[in-house]
Design a protein around this motif. Sequence first.
Motif, PDB file in Angstrom:
ATOM      1  N   GLY A  77       1.566  12.090   6.982  1.00 11.82           N
ATOM      2  CA  GLY A  77       2.855  12.097   6.319  1.00 11.82           C
ATOM      3  C   GLY A  77       2.994  13.187   5.278  1.00 11.82           C
ATOM      4  N   GLU A  78       4.172  13.232   4.649  1.00 13.30           N
ATOM      5  CA  GLU A  78       4.430  14.198   3.582  1.00 13.30           C
ATOM      6  C   GLU A  78       3.515  13.916   2.396  1.00 13.30           C
ATOM      7  OE1 GLU A  78       6.466  16.712   3.756  1.00 13.30           O
ATOM      8  OE2 GLU A  78       7.327  16.213   5.720  1.00 13.30           O
ATOM      9  N   LYS A  79       3.023  14.959   1.775  1.00  9.15           N
ATOM     10  CA  LYS A  79       2.032  14.790   0.711  1.00  9.15           C
ATOM     11  C   LYS A  79       2.617  14.132  -0.541  1.00  9.15           C
ATOM     12  CE  LYS A  79      -1.097  18.472   2.171  1.00  9.15           C
ATOM     13  NZ  LYS A  79      -2.052  17.477   2.661  1.00  9.15           N
ATOM     14  N   LYS A  80       3.879  14.358  -0.815  1.00  9.60           N
ATOM     15  CA  LYS A  80       4.481  13.777  -2.011  1.00  9.60           C
ATOM     16  C   LYS A  80       5.412  12.611  -1.679  1.00  9.60           C
ATOM     17  CE  LYS A  80       4.241  17.967  -4.828  1.00  9.60           C
ATOM     18  NZ  LYS A  80       4.995  18.924  -5.667  1.00  9.60           N
ATOM     19  N   GLN A  81       5.181  11.982  -0.550  1.00  7.56           N
ATOM     20  CA  GLN A  81       6.045  10.861  -0.175  1.00  7.56           C
ATOM     21  C   GLN A  81       5.926   9.737  -1.197  1.00  7.56           C
ATOM     22  OE1 GLN A  81       4.627   8.554   3.315  1.00  7.56           O
ATOM     23  NE2 GLN A  81       2.915  10.017   3.371  1.00  7.56           N
ATOM     24  N   THR A  82       7.074   9.149  -1.491  1.00  4.33           N
ATOM     25  CA  THR A  82       7.136   8.079  -2.495  1.00  4.33           C
ATOM     26  C   THR A  82       7.927   6.918  -1.920  1.00  4.33           C
ATOM     27  OG1 THR A  82       7.089   9.744  -4.261  1.00  4.33           O
ATOM     28  CG2 THR A  82       7.790   7.514  -4.867  1.00  4.33           C
ATOM     29  N   TRP A  83       7.439   5.707  -2.151  1.00  4.33           N
ATOM     30  CA  TRP A  83       8.043   4.502  -1.560  1.00  4.33           C
ATOM     31  C   TRP A  83       8.313   3.461  -2.640  1.00  4.33           C
ATOM     32  CZ3 TRP A  83       8.841   4.075   3.810  1.00  4.33           C
ATOM     33  CH2 TRP A  83       8.268   5.094   4.587  1.00  4.33           C
ATOM     34  N   PRO A  90      -6.172   5.239 -11.569  1.00  2.00           N
ATOM     35  CA  PRO A  90      -7.102   6.342 -11.256  1.00  2.00           C
ATOM     36  C   PRO A  90      -7.769   6.204  -9.886  1.00  2.00           C
ATOM     37  CG  PRO A  90      -7.991   4.936 -13.000  1.00  2.00           C
ATOM     38  CD  PRO A  90      -6.560   4.542 -12.818  1.00  2.00           C
ATOM     39  N   ASN A  91      -7.858   4.988  -9.384  1.00  2.00           N
ATOM     40  CA  ASN A  91      -8.480   4.787  -8.075  1.00  2.00           C
ATOM     41  C   ASN A  91      -7.478   4.944  -6.932  1.00  2.00           C
ATOM     42  OD1 ASN A  91     -11.108   4.237  -9.097  1.00  2.00           O
ATOM     43  ND2 ASN A  91     -10.430   2.150  -9.631  1.00  2.00           N
ATOM     44  N   GLY A  92      -6.212   5.125  -7.280  1.00  4.13           N
ATOM     45  CA  GLY A  92      -5.194   5.364  -6.270  1.00  4.13           C
ATOM     46  C   GLY A  92      -5.015   4.211  -5.299  1.00  4.13           C
ATOM     47  N   TRP A  93      -4.461   4.542  -4.155  1.00  4.86           N
ATOM     48  CA  TRP A  93      -4.204   3.507  -3.152  1.00  4.86           C
ATOM     49  C   TRP A  93      -5.498   2.922  -2.600  1.00  4.86           C
ATOM     50  CZ3 TRP A  93      -6.009   3.901   1.831  1.00  4.86           C
ATOM     51  CH2 TRP A  93      -6.435   5.173   2.269  1.00  4.86           C
ATOM     52  N   ARG A  94      -6.581   3.682  -2.615  1.00  4.82           N
ATOM     53  CA  ARG A  94      -7.853   3.155  -2.125  1.00  4.82           C
ATOM     54  C   ARG A  94      -8.374   2.034  -3.019  1.00  4.82           C
ATOM     55  NH1 ARG A  94     -10.524   5.915   1.812  1.00  4.82           N
ATOM     56  NH2 ARG A  94      -9.656   7.955   2.416  1.00  4.82           N
ATOM     57  N   GLY A 106       0.821  -1.216   0.000  1.00  2.72           N
ATOM     58  CA  GLY A 106       0.000   0.000   0.000  1.00  2.72           C
ATOM     59  C   GLY A 106       0.849   1.258   0.000  1.00  2.72           C
ATOM     60  N   LEU A 107       2.003   1.245   0.704  1.00  2.00           N
ATOM     61  CA  LEU A 107       2.917   2.395   0.672  1.00  2.00           C
ATOM     62  C   LEU A 107       3.387   2.663  -0.751  1.00  2.00           C
ATOM     63  CD1 LEU A 107       5.181   1.778   3.816  1.00  2.00           C
ATOM     64  CD2 LEU A 107       3.338   3.461   3.569  1.00  2.00           C
ATOM     65  N   ALA A 108       3.721   1.595  -1.473  1.00  2.00           N
ATOM     66  CA  ALA A 108       4.165   1.769  -2.855  1.00  2.00           C
ATOM     67  C   ALA A 108       3.038   2.289  -3.738  1.00  2.00           C
ATOM     68  CB  ALA A 108       4.684   0.439  -3.399  1.00  2.00           C
ATOM     69  N   MET A 109       1.774   1.970  -3.369  1.00  2.00           N
ATOM     70  CA  MET A 109       0.625   2.394  -4.170  1.00  2.00           C
ATOM     71  C   MET A 109       0.182   3.821  -3.875  1.00  2.00           C
ATOM     72  SD  MET A 109       0.046  -0.143  -6.120  1.00  2.00           S
ATOM     73  CE  MET A 109      -1.572   0.217  -6.800  1.00  2.00           C
ATOM     74  N   LEU A 110       0.842   4.517  -2.952  1.00  2.91           N
ATOM     75  CA  LEU A 110       0.498   5.910  -2.679  1.00  2.91           C
ATOM     76  C   LEU A 110       0.728   6.797  -3.892  1.00  2.91           C
ATOM     77  CD1 LEU A 110       1.899   6.433   0.947  1.00  2.91           C
ATOM     78  CD2 LEU A 110      -0.445   5.907   0.246  1.00  2.91           C
ATOM     79  N   THR A 111       1.615   6.395  -4.759  1.00  2.00           N
ATOM     80  CA  THR A 111       1.919   7.185  -5.960  1.00  2.00           C
ATOM     81  C   THR A 111       1.570   6.416  -7.229  1.00  2.00           C
ATOM     82  OG1 THR A 111       4.211   6.398  -5.791  1.00  2.00           O
ATOM     83  CG2 THR A 111       3.718   8.564  -4.879  1.00  2.00           C
TER      84      THR A 111
END
Length: 384
Positions: free
Chosen positions: A355-361, A320-324, A311-316
């Motif tokens: 967390g940071e808004k543009k955090q990427t994992w 279109p449905n994003g991490w949800r 899910g952390l990797a799916m934050l970015t």
Amino acid sequence: MRTLSTNAGGSDDVEDVMSTTSNNGASEVTVEDVIDATIVRSSSTMNEGSSEKIDGEDPNPTVESVLDASISRSSSILEVNNNEESARNSSNSNRKAQNKPKSATTANPKKQHQDKRTYLGNPSVTPTALAHSLWQSTILPYQDTIIDATCGNGKDCLALAKMLFPDSDDAGIGRDLDYATIKPQLIGIDIQARAVQNTKQSLLSSLPSDIYYDHVQVLEQSHEHLMQVVPREASSVGLVCYNLGYLPGARSQENPEIAAKSKETQTQTETTLNSITDASLLLRVGGLLSIMTYPGSNLEESIVVEHFVEGLAMLTTRDPNGWRGYVDNIPDYDNDDGKVREFVTQALKRVVGNGEKKQTWRAFVHKPLGRPLSPVLVTAMRIK
């Protein structure tokens, strides 16, 4: 044995008996050999008349005096010969003993077990070795705060100490840093008193005292709320690692005389998820979240950890449905009633909200193929 001559050199004949017998390979000179030589010596001496005086001898010897002198000299020669023979035998025995292969039973009555599996330290083979390799490439020596959230018997904590404080035994190494602005910390956490004691002993015996007392903490508490241990704004957290499961060799809480059952002391799914959620909020850019899970002892915990890290990797994600959309598609597991999906959804909401808004994992799952119950290493690195 060669024939004895009947001249005045009878004493030499007695010695010749010794020499010739030894050279011919006989094991020893007999009394009879010496007596024969003595009689010949006595006869020749009497016949000769001893016209010349020899120092220390009677010029007109009697038969008795000649026999006494010869017997005395023969006894001395026999004694010398026996001593030489004993020395030769002793030397041969020592030589044979040296050449004889040593028996493993004699040299070591109880054979010590030696683990010959040298591949265990290879990161390509075992998840522990791989984890250590990743830690080494992540930690900033004498700068980072490092958290071992399940310190157990202290083996991982000791490895971390050597990475964070390399060459700390050498004078001056790391001592010239400005600790007013940078204060490296190694923090070990375990809920079990025995684990804390083992870890403290291991670190104290391996680190310089000033490093241990100024830069190391080992806390006896739950790892569930890491932000109560490390304020988020106070430190550069480079690594948070977990080795889930239970403490090997732990004793029962009810009866310390017996070994504990694994479920009595093993990590729990909800507290583990709360802890790794805190960890993801603490990590600096370039920091690593490292989690060793054990599907064989707690399958639910292992599944939840993998879904959270993915899910952390799916934050970015570009979906279109994003991490949800990702968490909505987490399947129901046996007798699960959607609990895994709910756990992961709530945890990711915290990461996004705090967390940071543009955090990427970038996240990875390292597991051996064909061994479904073996430990699994799950990692996530924050790259932005």
